[in-house]
Design a protein around this motif. Structure first.
Motif, PDB file in Angstrom:
ATOM      1  N   LYS A 221       0.877  -1.183   0.000  1.00  9.51           N
ATOM      2  CA  LYS A 221       0.000   0.000   0.000  1.00  9.51           C
ATOM      3  C   LYS A 221       0.913   1.232   0.000  1.00  9.51           C
ATOM      4  O   LYS A 221       1.724   1.394   0.912  1.00  9.51           O
ATOM      5  CB  LYS A 221      -0.872   0.014   1.267  1.00  9.51           C
ATOM      6  CG  LYS A 221      -1.926  -1.099   1.303  1.00  9.51           C
ATOM      7  CD  LYS A 221      -3.222  -0.617   0.670  1.00  9.51           C
ATOM      8  CE  LYS A 221      -4.390  -1.572   0.913  1.00  9.51           C
ATOM      9  NZ  LYS A 221      -4.236  -2.874   0.285  1.00  9.51           N
ATOM     10  N   VAL A 222       0.782   2.048  -1.055  1.00  7.91           N
ATOM     11  CA  VAL A 222       1.666   3.214  -1.167  1.00  7.91           C
ATOM     12  C   VAL A 222       0.857   4.510  -1.161  1.00  7.91           C
ATOM     13  O   VAL A 222      -0.345   4.509  -1.403  1.00  7.91           O
ATOM     14  CB  VAL A 222       2.533   3.158  -2.452  1.00  7.91           C
ATOM     15  CG1 VAL A 222       3.521   2.029  -2.400  1.00  7.91           C
ATOM     16  CG2 VAL A 222       1.676   3.101  -3.712  1.00  7.91           C
ATOM     17  N   LYS A 223       1.573   5.603  -0.891  1.00 13.60           N
ATOM     18  CA  LYS A 223       0.928   6.915  -0.815  1.00 13.60           C
ATOM     19  C   LYS A 223       1.754   7.914  -1.630  1.00 13.60           C
ATOM     20  O   LYS A 223       2.983   7.907  -1.569  1.00 13.60           O
ATOM     21  CB  LYS A 223       0.889   7.332   0.662  1.00 13.60           C
ATOM     22  CG  LYS A 223       0.421   8.764   0.910  1.00 13.60           C
ATOM     23  CD  LYS A 223       0.521   9.045   2.407  1.00 13.60           C
ATOM     24  CE  LYS A 223       0.458  10.536   2.678  1.00 13.60           C
ATOM     25  NZ  LYS A 223       0.715  10.847   4.074  1.00 13.60           N
ATOM     26  N   PHE A 224       1.070   8.752  -2.420  1.00 13.91           N
ATOM     27  CA  PHE A 224       1.733   9.833  -3.148  1.00 13.91           C
ATOM     28  C   PHE A 224       1.663  11.066  -2.243  1.00 13.91           C
ATOM     29  O   PHE A 224       0.583  11.559  -1.943  1.00 13.91           O
ATOM     30  CB  PHE A 224       1.033  10.112  -4.481  1.00 13.91           C
ATOM     31  CG  PHE A 224       1.290   9.052  -5.532  1.00 13.91           C
ATOM     32  CD1 PHE A 224       1.759   7.794  -5.185  1.00 13.91           C
ATOM     33  CD2 PHE A 224       1.056   9.313  -6.878  1.00 13.91           C
ATOM     34  CE1 PHE A 224       1.992   6.822  -6.130  1.00 13.91           C
ATOM     35  CE2 PHE A 224       1.280   8.343  -7.838  1.00 13.91           C
ATOM     36  CZ  PHE A 224       1.753   7.089  -7.471  1.00 13.91           C
ATOM     37  N   VAL A 225       2.824  11.559  -1.791  1.00 11.80           N
ATOM     38  CA  VAL A 225       2.869  12.566  -0.724  1.00 11.80           C
ATOM     39  C   VAL A 225       2.133  13.860  -1.090  1.00 11.80           C
ATOM     40  O   VAL A 225       1.308  14.350  -0.324  1.00 11.80           O
ATOM     41  CB  VAL A 225       4.331  12.862  -0.313  1.00 11.80           C
ATOM     42  CG1 VAL A 225       4.390  13.967   0.728  1.00 11.80           C
ATOM     43  CG2 VAL A 225       4.988  11.591   0.232  1.00 11.80           C
ATOM     44  N   ASN A 226       2.417  14.434  -2.274  1.00 12.97           N
ATOM     45  CA  ASN A 226       1.821  15.739  -2.614  1.00 12.97           C
ATOM     46  C   ASN A 226       0.311  15.662  -2.794  1.00 12.97           C
ATOM     47  O   ASN A 226      -0.422  16.534  -2.344  1.00 12.97           O
ATOM     48  CB  ASN A 226       2.444  16.309  -3.897  1.00 12.97           C
ATOM     49  CG  ASN A 226       3.836  16.834  -3.641  1.00 12.97           C
ATOM     50  OD1 ASN A 226       4.252  16.949  -2.490  1.00 12.97           O
ATOM     51  ND2 ASN A 226       4.573  17.131  -4.686  1.00 12.97           N
ATOM     52  N   SER A 227      -0.161  14.607  -3.484  1.00  9.55           N
ATOM     53  CA  SER A 227      -1.606  14.508  -3.726  1.00  9.55           C
ATOM     54  C   SER A 227      -2.318  13.882  -2.513  1.00  9.55           C
ATOM     55  O   SER A 227      -3.526  14.027  -2.354  1.00  9.55           O
ATOM     56  CB  SER A 227      -1.884  13.671  -4.983  1.00  9.55           C
ATOM     57  OG  SER A 227      -1.474  12.334  -4.781  1.00  9.55           O
ATOM     58  N   GLY A 228      -1.537  13.176  -1.642  1.00  8.61           N
ATOM     59  CA  GLY A 228      -2.122  12.579  -0.428  1.00  8.61           C
ATOM     60  C   GLY A 228      -2.972  11.347  -0.694  1.00  8.61           C
ATOM     61  O   GLY A 228      -3.658  10.847   0.195  1.00  8.61           O
ATOM     62  N   ARG A 229      -2.950  10.804  -1.907  1.00  5.45           N
ATOM     63  CA  ARG A 229      -3.803   9.658  -2.241  1.00  5.45           C
ATOM     64  C   ARG A 229      -3.096   8.330  -1.981  1.00  5.45           C
ATOM     65  O   ARG A 229      -1.876   8.244  -2.083  1.00  5.45           O
ATOM     66  CB  ARG A 229      -4.238   9.740  -3.706  1.00  5.45           C
ATOM     67  CG  ARG A 229      -5.185  10.914  -3.948  1.00  5.45           C
ATOM     68  CD  ARG A 229      -5.571  11.000  -5.409  1.00  5.45           C
ATOM     69  NE  ARG A 229      -6.529  12.079  -5.636  1.00  5.45           N
ATOM     70  CZ  ARG A 229      -7.844  11.932  -5.618  1.00  5.45           C
ATOM     71  NH1 ARG A 229      -8.372  10.746  -5.352  1.00  5.45           N
ATOM     72  NH2 ARG A 229      -8.646  12.954  -5.860  1.00  5.45           N
ATOM     73  N   HIS A 230      -3.888   7.299  -1.686  1.00  3.56           N
ATOM     74  CA  HIS A 230      -3.352   5.968  -1.390  1.00  3.56           C
ATOM     75  C   HIS A 230      -3.664   5.014  -2.548  1.00  3.56           C
ATOM     76  O   HIS A 230      -4.746   5.065  -3.123  1.00  3.56           O
ATOM     77  CB  HIS A 230      -3.997   5.401  -0.112  1.00  3.56           C
ATOM     78  CG  HIS A 230      -3.645   6.188   1.117  1.00  3.56           C
ATOM     79  ND1 HIS A 230      -3.804   5.699   2.386  1.00  3.56           N
ATOM     80  CD2 HIS A 230      -3.109   7.440   1.275  1.00  3.56           C
ATOM     81  CE1 HIS A 230      -3.405   6.620   3.259  1.00  3.56           C
ATOM     82  NE2 HIS A 230      -2.993   7.675   2.602  1.00  3.56           N
ATOM     83  N   TYR A 231      -2.705   4.131  -2.837  1.00  6.39           N
ATOM     84  CA  TYR A 231      -2.897   3.154  -3.913  1.00  6.39           C
ATOM     85  C   TYR A 231      -2.269   1.828  -3.512  1.00  6.39           C
ATOM     86  O   TYR A 231      -1.491   1.748  -2.560  1.00  6.39           O
ATOM     87  CB  TYR A 231      -2.228   3.618  -5.220  1.00  6.39           C
ATOM     88  CG  TYR A 231      -2.673   4.974  -5.682  1.00  6.39           C
ATOM     89  CD1 TYR A 231      -3.884   5.146  -6.346  1.00  6.39           C
ATOM     90  CD2 TYR A 231      -1.882   6.100  -5.449  1.00  6.39           C
ATOM     91  CE1 TYR A 231      -4.296   6.403  -6.756  1.00  6.39           C
ATOM     92  CE2 TYR A 231      -2.289   7.359  -5.849  1.00  6.39           C
ATOM     93  CZ  TYR A 231      -3.495   7.500  -6.509  1.00  6.39           C
ATOM     94  OH  TYR A 231      -3.911   8.727  -6.917  1.00  6.39           O
ATOM     95  N   GLU A 232      -2.557   0.810  -4.328  1.00  5.14           N
ATOM     96  CA  GLU A 232      -1.890  -0.476  -4.141  1.00  5.14           C
ATOM     97  C   GLU A 232      -0.960  -0.679  -5.320  1.00  5.14           C
ATOM     98  O   GLU A 232      -1.345  -0.421  -6.471  1.00  5.14           O
ATOM     99  CB  GLU A 232      -2.930  -1.608  -4.102  1.00  5.14           C
ATOM    100  CG  GLU A 232      -2.296  -2.924  -3.701  1.00  5.14           C
ATOM    101  CD  GLU A 232      -3.347  -4.002  -3.420  1.00  5.14           C
ATOM    102  OE1 GLU A 232      -3.144  -5.123  -3.899  1.00  5.14           O
ATOM    103  OE2 GLU A 232      -4.356  -3.707  -2.754  1.00  5.14           O
TER     104      GLU A 232
END
Length: 596
Positions: A221-232
């Motif tokens: 489970k990863v997160k894009f810091v600037n957009s704050g969204r979570h993905y797999e």
């Protein structure tokens, strides 16, 4: 990690970067003979047709030296000044760079520009002298230039011929020995920098990243810091000739991630990827926001395709982060987008890509730059489009952007180049003789003057020898006026331009003449006029297509013929009142070819 090397190839346009990349891939057996073709990394039709690199391309190679296997991550970069942003992104993801210099041409402006960028990022530079097989190669003179510019030892310069594969083995050895392995802690929280992304209609958005710390597993489970969204992380892997999936990637590696992202706004180049369970404390310094130099309106030919054009531009921005756009409307063309480009070639390439990759028919308006307008009320308005200019009575003064240009040329052409710069309202700041027959000029010029044909003229007066690089240096007050183009007394806002008062008459006359070539003849006369305010300064007329109504009169009284002609005249008058002039796409860019 100690066996990983991340490096890019930087050079001026046409100095042999793509050919050198081909030889490196051949030597490391990354591509099979069956898959081989010239400029293998230039996978866009446009790149092949024009013989230039437009996109940076990342690829991983394996190389064995002294019984140890090394992983080499190569990023091939463009050489044209309009794509310098691609180079800055490649440099941010590397520890070293191959500086390729053409032995027949020597160090040129873009070479110096890219070199300074690499030095600012503390990259280890390996100088390579390419094309030594050419009869016109000036090996010793160019070596002197490299030593003087780079400050390296003369024996550190590798002599090579990318065409024939000479010196490639030595380059690979130097990459292993000279370029430091990436720093980073594989045990720390994940910290990866997105340096590029592409859109795939089946798999969504594919982001390319470089891991600085930590590691990433498939299914994390990863997160894009600037957009704050979570993905797999549905799939991760490395970039070979084709993408190859992997279960785990650790610090120092370059790879890709697919996580089913469908919306292009969610991925930003320069964003940091981290893990949801164990996030990093701070984001990596991303890339600086790029400043567009040239603005133009892009409108769909069919007004119903406005939303499709928006989607196409968003997908293009994924792959080219230096493109910027915002919605605007025009009285002549309806709804469209005001786009910012890094230069005229960049604008041309975007237009071509919209046509080829997304099948979009678009109209591009006259390119212009952004001005600062100071009103009598003390407000400052930024104007990208002449139609956004306030009333002249409320304008105190206008400031236009200036650039500092670096021109390197043979000494025999200096006089002609200076004349060209003075014609374009330029000021000579500095002149340095690099060698007895090579001169570097530093000139301050208004950006609006180089938008149209400066580069083409510079190349023709220097017989192709001059090289040109620039950066924005600030704003200065200027005596600018708005030139309107009228068709049958109706102003066409898409053809309006802001330009210096001294050039208005000549420009208006040439523009009217050029438009006359492109606008097809109608059933009525079409008046093409150039106006400054209420004053018409130039006019051309596209004559009507006339039917010979007197053809059926053979002999007889002249009054019969006159009656028919008068009847036709009345009909023409009526058509003039309701007639609508069709303006072809070529007419909007006629301004770029005013001198041809």
């Amino acid at each position: 990690m100690k066996n990983i090397r991340n490096f890019c190839i930087i050079a001026h346009i046409d100095h042999g970067k793509s050919t050198l990349a081909d030889r490196l891939l051949e030597m490391t057996r990354t591509i099979s003979e069956r898959d081989y073709q010239d400029q293998i990394l230039d996978n866009m039709d446009l790149e092949r047709e024009r013989g230039i690199t437009i996109k940076s391309h990342a690829i991983q190679m394996n190389y064995t030296l002294d019984g140890e296997e090394y992983t080499l991550n190569l990023i091939d970069t463009p050489g044209h000044v309009d794509f310098s942003y691609e180079v800055s992104r490649a440099i941010a993801a590397c520890e070293g760079a191959l500086l390729v210099v053409d032995a027949t041409q020597g160090i040129q402006a873009q070479t110096i520009s890219n070199l300074y960028m690499a030095v600012d990022h503390d990259l280890q530079i390996i100088p390579v002298l390419n094309k030594i097989d050419m009869e016109s190669a000036m090996i010793e003179e160019v070596k002197d230039q490299v030593v003087e510019t780079l400050g390296c030892k003369r024996d550190e310069i590798i002599e090579a011929s990318a065409k024939y594969g000479h010196g490639i083995e030595e380059i690979l050895e130097q990459i292993v020995h000279t370029i430091p392995p990436p720093k980073g802690d594989p045990e720390a929280p994940l910290q990866a920098l997105i340096f590029d992304s592409v859109f795939n209609s089946y798999r969504g958005i594919i982001a390319y990243f470089r891991i600085f710390n930590g590691s990433i597993r498939k299914g994390d489970k990863v997160k894009f810091v600037n957009s704050g969204r979570h993905y797999e992380a549905d799939e991760i892997g490395i970039l070979r000739l084709h993408m190859e999936s992997r279960e785990l990637l650790t610090a120092g590696n370059v790879g890709y991630i697919i996580s089913g992202i469908k919306t292009s706004k969610e991925v930003q180049v320069g964003d940091t990827i981290t893990q949801v369970a164990r996030p990093c404390s701070q984001a990596i310094d991303g890339f600086k926001q790029v400043k567009p130099m040239v603005f133009a309106g892009i409108y769909p030919v069919d007004a119903d395709e406005y939303e499709e054009l928006r989607d196409s531009l968003e997908k293009l921005r994924l792959n080219d982060a230096s493109l910027s756009f915002e919605p605007e409307s025009s009285a002549a063309l309806g709804f469209g987008f005001r786009c910012g480009f890094l230069g005229l070639l960049h604008m041309e390439i975007i237009q071509e890509r919209l046509d080829r990759e997304f099948d979009m028919d678009v109209i591009t308006t006259v390119p212009n730059v952004s001005y600062k307008v100071f009103t009598t009320k003390g407000e400052i308005i930024e104007v990208h489009n002449p139609s956004g200019l306030p009333e002249f009575t409320s304008i105190d003064h206008i400031e236009e952007p200036y650039i500092s240009a670096n021109i390197i040329s043979r000494s025999e052409y200096v006089g002609a180049i200076m004349r060209l710069c003075i014609d374009k309202r330029g000021t000579l700041k500095n002149q340095v003789y690099l060698t007895t027959d090579r001169t570097e000029l530093t000139v301050e010029l208004p950006l609006g003057e180089i938008v149209f044909d400066f580069y083409d003229k510079l190349k023709s007066i220097s017989k192709g020898y001059a090289s040109f690089d620039y950066y924005q240096s600030g704003f200065k007050e200027a005596d600018l006026i708005k030139l309107d183009i009228l068709l049958n007394s109706e102003p066409v806002d898409a053809l309006s331009t802001l330009l210096h008062r001294d050039h208005a008459y000549e420009f208006g006359r040439k523009f009217c003449l050029k438009l006359k070539e492109f606008i097809p003849r109608q059933q009525f006369d079409v008046a093409i006029q150039a106006a400054v305010g209420a004053k018409i300064i130039a006019r051309e007329t596209v004559k009507a297509v006339r039917k010979d109504v007197t053809a059926k009169c053979y002999g007889g009284d002249i009054t019969r013929k006159r009656k028919l002609l008068e009847k036709q005249k009345k009909g023409k008058k009526r058509m003039r009142q309701i007639g609508n002039v069709e303006v072809p796409q070529k007419a909007f860019l006629a301004v770029l070819k005013l001198d041809s």
